[in-house]
Design a protein around this motif. Structure first.
Motif, PDB file in Angstrom:
ATOM      1  N   ASN A   1       0.839  -1.197   0.000  1.00 23.26           N
ATOM      2  CA  ASN A   1       0.000   0.000   0.000  1.00 23.26           C
ATOM      3  C   ASN A   1       0.873   1.245   0.000  1.00 23.26           C
ATOM      4  OD1 ASN A   1      -2.226  -1.651   0.097  1.00 23.26           O
ATOM      5  ND2 ASN A   1      -2.562  -1.411   2.306  1.00 23.26           N
ATOM      6  N   GLU A   2       0.269   2.408  -0.297  1.00 21.92           N
ATOM      7  CA  GLU A   2       1.002   3.665  -0.300  1.00 21.92           C
ATOM      8  C   GLU A   2       1.630   3.923   1.065  1.00 21.92           C
ATOM      9  OE1 GLU A   2       0.333   8.462  -1.136  1.00 21.92           O
ATOM     10  OE2 GLU A   2      -1.354   7.054  -1.228  1.00 21.92           O
ATOM     11  N   GLY A   3       2.894   4.315   1.048  1.00 21.60           N
ATOM     12  CA  GLY A   3       3.603   4.602   2.292  1.00 21.60           C
ATOM     13  C   GLY A   3       4.243   3.384   2.930  1.00 21.60           C
ATOM     14  N   TYR A   4       4.129   2.233   2.274  1.00 22.46           N
ATOM     15  CA  TYR A   4       4.718   1.001   2.802  1.00 22.46           C
ATOM     16  C   TYR A   4       5.629   0.376   1.745  1.00 22.46           C
ATOM     17  CZ  TYR A   4       1.459   1.142   6.709  1.00 22.46           C
ATOM     18  OH  TYR A   4       0.777   1.517   7.844  1.00 22.46           O
ATOM     19  N   HIS A   5       6.454  -0.549   2.165  1.00 27.65           N
ATOM     20  CA  HIS A   5       7.314  -1.297   1.249  1.00 27.65           C
ATOM     21  C   HIS A   5       7.337  -2.758   1.681  1.00 27.65           C
ATOM     22  CE1 HIS A   5      10.009  -0.166   4.580  1.00 27.65           C
ATOM     23  NE2 HIS A   5      10.600  -1.323   4.346  1.00 27.65           N
ATOM     24  N   ILE A   6       7.838  -3.603   0.788  1.00 27.48           N
ATOM     25  CA  ILE A   6       7.934  -5.036   1.101  1.00 27.48           C
ATOM     26  C   ILE A   6       9.128  -5.237   2.014  1.00 27.48           C
ATOM     27  CG2 ILE A   6       8.267  -7.335   0.136  1.00 27.48           C
ATOM     28  CD1 ILE A   6       7.107  -6.181  -2.522  1.00 27.48           C
ATOM     29  N   ALA A   7       8.864  -5.737   3.228  1.00 31.19           N
ATOM     30  CA  ALA A   7       9.933  -5.937   4.207  1.00 31.19           C
ATOM     31  C   ALA A   7      10.532  -7.333   4.112  1.00 31.19           C
ATOM     32  CB  ALA A   7       9.419  -5.675   5.620  1.00 31.19           C
ATOM     33  N   SER A   8       9.708  -8.340   3.844  1.00 30.87           N
ATOM     34  CA  SER A   8      10.234  -9.706   3.732  1.00 30.87           C
ATOM     35  C   SER A   8       9.266 -10.565   2.933  1.00 30.87           C
ATOM     36  CB  SER A   8      10.458 -10.331   5.116  1.00 30.87           C
ATOM     37  OG  SER A   8       9.220 -10.561   5.767  1.00 30.87           O
ATOM     38  N   ILE A   9       9.834 -11.559   2.251  1.00 34.48           N
ATOM     39  CA  ILE A   9       9.059 -12.552   1.506  1.00 34.48           C
ATOM     40  C   ILE A   9       9.577 -13.929   1.903  1.00 34.48           C
ATOM     41  CG2 ILE A   9       8.449 -13.474  -0.753  1.00 34.48           C
ATOM     42  CD1 ILE A   9       8.883 -10.686  -1.912  1.00 34.48           C
ATOM     43  N   SER A  10       8.671 -14.781   2.328  1.00 33.85           N
ATOM     44  CA  SER A  10       9.027 -16.154   2.691  1.00 33.85           C
ATOM     45  C   SER A  10       8.359 -17.116   1.711  1.00 33.85           C
ATOM     46  CB  SER A  10       8.575 -16.466   4.123  1.00 33.85           C
ATOM     47  OG  SER A  10       8.701 -17.850   4.397  1.00 33.85           O
ATOM     48  N   ARG A  11       9.163 -17.966   1.081  1.00 29.41           N
ATOM     49  CA  ARG A  11       8.637 -19.014   0.203  1.00 29.41           C
ATOM     50  C   ARG A  11       9.045 -20.364   0.766  1.00 29.41           C
ATOM     51  NH1 ARG A  11       9.914 -20.070  -6.287  1.00 29.41           N
ATOM     52  NH2 ARG A  11       8.788 -22.081  -6.397  1.00 29.41           N
TER      53      ARG A  11
ATOM     54  N   GLY B   1       9.405 -21.167   3.736  1.00 30.79           N
ATOM     55  CA  GLY B   1      10.339 -21.032   4.850  1.00 30.79           C
ATOM     56  C   GLY B   1      11.636 -20.319   4.524  1.00 30.79           C
ATOM     57  N   ALA B   2      11.944 -20.140   3.229  1.00 26.82           N
ATOM     58  CA  ALA B   2      13.151 -19.410   2.840  1.00 26.82           C
ATOM     59  C   ALA B   2      12.807 -17.928   2.783  1.00 26.82           C
ATOM     60  CB  ALA B   2      13.671 -19.900   1.497  1.00 26.82           C
ATOM     61  N   VAL B   3      13.464 -17.124   3.651  1.00 27.72           N
ATOM     62  CA  VAL B   3      13.071 -15.725   3.827  1.00 27.72           C
ATOM     63  C   VAL B   3      14.104 -14.798   3.184  1.00 27.72           C
ATOM     64  CG1 VAL B   3      12.491 -13.923   5.507  1.00 27.72           C
ATOM     65  CG2 VAL B   3      11.921 -16.325   5.985  1.00 27.72           C
ATOM     66  N   GLU B   4      13.602 -13.796   2.452  1.00 22.05           N
ATOM     67  CA  GLU B   4      14.425 -12.710   1.945  1.00 22.05           C
ATOM     68  C   GLU B   4      13.903 -11.408   2.537  1.00 22.05           C
ATOM     69  OE1 GLU B   4      14.654 -12.584  -2.247  1.00 22.05           O
ATOM     70  OE2 GLU B   4      15.415 -14.641  -2.470  1.00 22.05           O
ATOM     71  N   THR B   5      14.820 -10.582   3.090  1.00 22.83           N
ATOM     72  CA  THR B   5      14.415  -9.345   3.753  1.00 22.83           C
ATOM     73  C   THR B   5      14.859  -8.131   2.946  1.00 22.83           C
ATOM     74  OG1 THR B   5      16.434  -9.289   5.093  1.00 22.83           O
ATOM     75  CG2 THR B   5      14.499 -10.404   6.030  1.00 22.83           C
ATOM     76  N   ASN B   6      14.262  -6.972   3.254  1.00 19.58           N
ATOM     77  CA  ASN B   6      14.534  -5.736   2.522  1.00 19.58           C
ATOM     78  C   ASN B   6      14.223  -4.542   3.415  1.00 19.58           C
ATOM     79  OD1 ASN B   6      14.551  -3.773   0.151  1.00 19.58           O
ATOM     80  ND2 ASN B   6      12.434  -3.627   0.855  1.00 19.58           N
ATOM     81  N   THR B   7      14.999  -3.448   3.246  1.00 19.60           N
ATOM     82  CA  THR B   7      14.728  -2.211   3.972  1.00 19.60           C
ATOM     83  C   THR B   7      14.589  -1.015   3.024  1.00 19.60           C
ATOM     84  OG1 THR B   7      17.109  -1.829   4.270  1.00 19.60           O
ATOM     85  CG2 THR B   7      15.942  -2.990   6.045  1.00 19.60           C
ATOM     86  N   ASN B   8      14.552  -1.266   1.724  1.00 15.25           N
ATOM     87  CA  ASN B   8      14.497  -0.196   0.736  1.00 15.25           C
ATOM     88  C   ASN B   8      13.058   0.263   0.538  1.00 15.25           C
ATOM     89  OD1 ASN B   8      14.708   1.513  -1.418  1.00 15.25           O
ATOM     90  ND2 ASN B   8      15.781   0.076  -2.765  1.00 15.25           N
TER      91      ASN B   8
END
Length: 314
Positions: free
Chosen positions: A77-87, A89-96
């Motif tokens: 949503n507006e004002g938010y970003h994707i912080a993590s995606i788990s597939r 159990g394998a997790v990828e994180t992000n702070t951008n």
């Protein structure tokens, strides 16, 4: 049945035997969920044309045949970003903050799939950028999307003040010697923001009142400026004269001002020159900050020394 779903059937041959096998295509469960709140959505799609399997939702599941190609469209949503995606159990994180949407492709489904997505609110830097003659350091604070902050700007060095504060199209002109602290309120922050602050030396004034005809000249050779507010780059030395009438006679009670930039380690020397056939009778120098008064009767010289740390009346 082995891991590849190959069935091995063992039997004794004692007669003519017919073997019939019924094979079903494997079906797998695909599920998705937004973790920690409704700050974004997930949409399931299938095939090269991205045929919709679901609307934008925060949770759902479908079953697909083995070998099917599926996609999960993920959007914050507006004002938010994707912080993590788990597939699975394998997790990828992000702070951008800029990572707001992506698509996961599941090429030829061959197992159950679980997609978990977490969104986070954007955070921005509000930077106070200090320029000018003051030694106070620039600073930065972190503000969440849509948030507000009160930035306290203070002058660190004596004899300095806040001249201007600029943020985007907003310009606040201060410039008085007592403008040493200011609270700048910023609201609805939606991006990284700079608050540009210019610190300047105090401007002090020596007011000369001529009781009888005479001229006042400067002995330090600084040329008067036509502008009452010259740019900092135009300053010639530590002092600047911004109100300096042409040399001439002044009637009793006449006065004018000489303004100079404060410098606690310097003095400004001014020379009072009487007209022909006149002499200097009295010089009275009053420090308007301390009310201290220095009275000189029939001085041998017309030079007045002013410490550049106060307003004066002469």
């Amino acid at each position: 049945v082995d891991a590849n779903n190959v069935v091995t059937y063992t039997f004794d041959v004692v007669d003519t035997t017919n073997i019939e096998a019924m094979v079903e295509r494997l079906v797998y469960d695909l599920s998705w969920e937004v973790v920690g709140g409704e700050n974004g959505v997930i949409r399931a799609e299938q095939g090269a044309n991205h045929h919709l399997l679901s609307n934008d939702t925060i949770q759902g599941s479908i079953t697909r045949n083995c070998g099917t190609t599926c996609y999960f469209a993920i959007r914050a949503n507006e004002g938010y970003h994707i912080a993590s995606i788990s597939r699975n159990g394998a997790v990828e994180t992000n702070t951008n903050n800029a990572f707001t949407d992506t698509t996961i492709k599941i090429d030829e489904v061959f197992q159950d799939e679980e997609i978990l997505v977490e969104y986070a609110i954007n955070e921005y830097s509000v930077n106070t950028v200090i320029t000018g003659t003051n030694t106070v350091a620039s600073s930065s604070v972190t503000v969440q999307h849509g948030g507000s902050e009160s930035i306290v700007i203070s002058v660190a060095d004596e004899y300095h003040h806040i001249a201007t504060i600029t943020c985007g199209d907003s310009v606040i002109n201060l410039g008085n010697n007592d403008d040493t602290t200011y609270t700048y309120d910023i609201a609805n922050v939606v991006s990284d923001t700079d608050i540009n602050v210019v610190i300047a030396l105090d401007t002090l004034t020596a007011t000369f009142v001529v009781a009888n005809n005479g001229d006042i000249q400067r002995t330090n050779g600084y040329t008067p400026y036509a502008s009452a507010d010259p740019a900092e780059a135009d300053w010639n030395g530590q002092y600047i004269v911004v109100s300096d009438p042409a040399a001439g006679s002044y009637a009793a009670g006449g006065s004018y001002e000489i303004k100079f930039l404060v410098c606690p380690f310097e003095t400004i020397d001014l020379q009072i020159v009487p007209q022909t056939c006149h002499r200097i009778d009295t010089i009275v120098v009053k420090n308007l900050s301390t009310d201290a008064t220095d009275r000189i009767e029939r001085p041998a010289t017309g030079i007045v020394n002013l410490d550049a740390v106060a307003d004066y009346e002469v």
